[in-house]
Design a protein around this motif. Structure first.
Motif, mmCIF file in Angstrom:
data_model
loop_
_atom_site.group_PDB
_atom_site.id
_atom_site.type_symbol
_atom_site.label_atom_id
_atom_site.label_comp_id
_atom_site.label_asym_id
_atom_site.label_seq_id
_atom_site.Cartn_x
_atom_site.Cartn_y
_atom_site.Cartn_z
ATOM 1 N N LYS A 1 -65.469 13.897 -28.392
ATOM 2 C CA LYS A 1 -66.120 13.274 -29.753
ATOM 3 C C LYS A 1 -65.849 14.002 -30.923
ATOM 4 O O LYS A 1 -66.194 15.220 -31.041
ATOM 5 N N LYS B 1 -66.322 13.300 -34.174
ATOM 6 C CA LYS B 1 -67.071 13.337 -35.187
ATOM 7 C C LYS B 1 -68.463 12.646 -34.754
ATOM 8 O O LYS B 1 -68.548 11.554 -34.453
ATOM 9 N N ALA B 2 -69.676 13.122 -34.930
ATOM 10 C CA ALA B 2 -70.745 12.698 -34.536
ATOM 11 C C ALA B 2 -71.217 11.658 -35.977
ATOM 12 O O ALA B 2 -70.833 12.072 -36.873
ATOM 13 N N PHE C 1 -76.218 15.629 -32.660
ATOM 14 C CA PHE C 1 -75.534 14.862 -32.071
ATOM 15 C C PHE C 1 -76.176 13.557 -31.616
ATOM 16 O O PHE C 1 -77.336 13.493 -31.424
ATOM 17 N N ASP D 1 -74.363 9.038 -27.227
ATOM 18 C CA ASP D 1 -73.314 9.721 -26.371
ATOM 19 C C ASP D 1 -73.746 10.086 -25.287
ATOM 20 O O ASP D 1 -73.174 10.481 -24.274
ATOM 21 N N TYR E 1 -67.387 18.097 -28.988
ATOM 22 C CA TYR E 1 -67.326 17.661 -30.181
ATOM 23 C C TYR E 1 -66.470 18.752 -31.187
ATOM 24 O O TYR E 1 -66.439 19.804 -30.753
ATOM 25 N N GLN F 1 -73.515 19.852 -24.423
ATOM 26 C CA GLN F 1 -72.823 19.454 -25.799
ATOM 27 C C GLN F 1 -72.215 20.641 -26.361
ATOM 28 O O GLN F 1 -72.807 21.723 -26.775
#
Length: 417
Positions: free
Chosen positions: A320, A322-323, A329, A333, A353, A374
């Protein structure tokens, strides 16, 4: 002089005076994250860039035109490393890219393509066999019987034939010709680079141009076309990111754009695959044949799945760039990763990310025990450091997977006794 709108990827909204037709085109084509009239200043439009970077020229009737340039947040050299590594991980591992003095995206790309095309053509145009189908008064190659019957109704001549011809008019040279020609028609290419591109096009003058709207010809890397590899990878990048469209209201839009979401996702997945080679097994990018339900009506497609030597899935990851929140976050997702883990029967999943939202964190799902990690990759470093960080992440994924597997086996033995 053509007005230029300068924006920064995911930067703040800015106000610009634009013809209404151009502003409406930007809003309709969704090139930007935000495009709408300013409620306080008539004739002014509020624009904010999203994840697409590059340059687009929009021409309106009466000669009015506006060029929109969107600068990426990462350095241009880093962006080209991400793209180059995704195209050819082993050929671009050192990240040495000559961009001369160009700091903007399109001038740097045009310079890079011209230099690589020049290196490819220094020994002359590559030759190879090309399959040709034509109507001829002389039989050569193989007769296309079905076409002969369909088109000639029993007439002996001309003959529909297919044959292999040794020529320079092959896929590799057509791709280089198409990329050079495309760059020459884009806004913002410096005069000196444009002159060198014109010279390269003259060297490819006898090559059949690509047909607009049709897919570029396929090529396969071999020992014979090795000197073309770098130039061909860049040519594909140019042709993939370019577009010419005729919009409503007799507007014409011509430009070149990268979607940073796709660039980042492809780089992370390719880099993870390379890093996983030392651990055995196999990696699947955009994994298929995965379903969330038993009836197999809800398809899932994780960005990356690593299967161990036993053939069972061991690691699942999604990239990912760009959050979609300013802090932390997004929850959606996590929901997506939980679905992947459930469908694959994995106790852990990984979201990767680009650094800038939050440091590494993990969540254990209530009543399920699934752990969702994450991670944040720092793109603001040299290629060697960036690949080392991906390698460390891959080792961590494998370690966590092995630890979870041992835990499941131990739990199974305990419940069996």
């Amino acid at each position: 002089m053509t007005p230029v709108v300068s924006l920064v990827e995911h930067g703040p909204a800015r106000s610009f005076r634009l013809p209404d037709a151009v502003g409406r085109a930007l809003a309709a084509e969704k090139l930007l994250e935000e495009a709408g009239p300013d409620p306080y200043e008539p004739g002014t439009w509020r624009l904010r860039a999203g994840s697409k970077v590059g340059a687009v020229a929009i021409a309106a009737p009466g000669g009015e035109s506006v060029t929109v340039r969107i600068t990426p947040k990462v350095p241009v050299a880093r962006l080209f490393f991400l793209i180059g590594y995704s195209s050819d991980p082993r050929g671009w591992r050192d990240g040495s890219i000559d961009l001369a003095e160009h700091e903007e995206l399109l001038p740097a790309l045009a310079h890079l393509v011209e230099r690589q095309v020049d290196r490819a053509l220094r020994q002359g145009l590559l030759q190879g066999y090309r399959t040709t189908e034509e109507s001829s008064h002389v039989v050569r190659g193989r007769l296309r019987e079905a076409e002969q019957i369909r088109r000639r109704f029993g007439m002996p001549l001309p003959v529909e034939v297919t044959f292999d011809e040794f020529s320079t008019d092959i896929a590799e040279n057509r791709l280089l010709h198409g990329a050079v020609d495309r760059l020459l028609r884009l806004p913002g290419v410096p005069g000196a680079v444009r002159a060198r591109l014109t010279h390269q096009r003259s060297r490819l003058a006898d090559i059949t141009p690509l047909v607009p709207g049709q897919a570029p010809p396929a090529w396969r890397p071999t020992r014979l076309n090795a000197r073309y590899h770098a130039a061909l990878h860049l040519a594909e990048v140019v042709l993939k990111g370019s577009s010419t469209e005729h919009l409503s209201g007799r507007l014409c839009m011509d430009g070149f754009l990268f979607d940073m979401n796709g660039v980042y996702e492809e780089f992370v997945c390719k880099a993870l695959r390379e890093a996983m080679r030392t651990h055995g097994g196999r990696s699947a990018l955009q994994a298929q044949n995965i379903h969330m339900d038993e009836g197999e009506s809800i398809r899932l497609r994780p960005d990356f799945v690593w299967y161990g030597d036993s053939g069972m899935p061991m690691v699942v990851a999604d990239a990912k760039y760009k959050a979609r929140r300013n802090r932390g976050f997004p929850n959606e997702d996590l929901y997506q990763m939980l679905a992947y883990c459930t469908a694959l029967g994995l106790p852990e999943g990984h979201l990767v990310y680009a650094k800038g939202n939050a440091p590494h964190t993990s969540h254990r799902v209530r009543h399920a025990g699934t752990v969702l990690h994450q991670h944040a990759i720092d793109l603001d470093q040299q290629p060697a450091g960036l690949l080392a960080e991906i390698g460390a992440l891959a080792r961590r994924m494998v370690h966590e997977s092995a630890k979870s597997s041992r835990g499941r086996q131990s739990s199974g033995r305990s419940s069996g006794t």
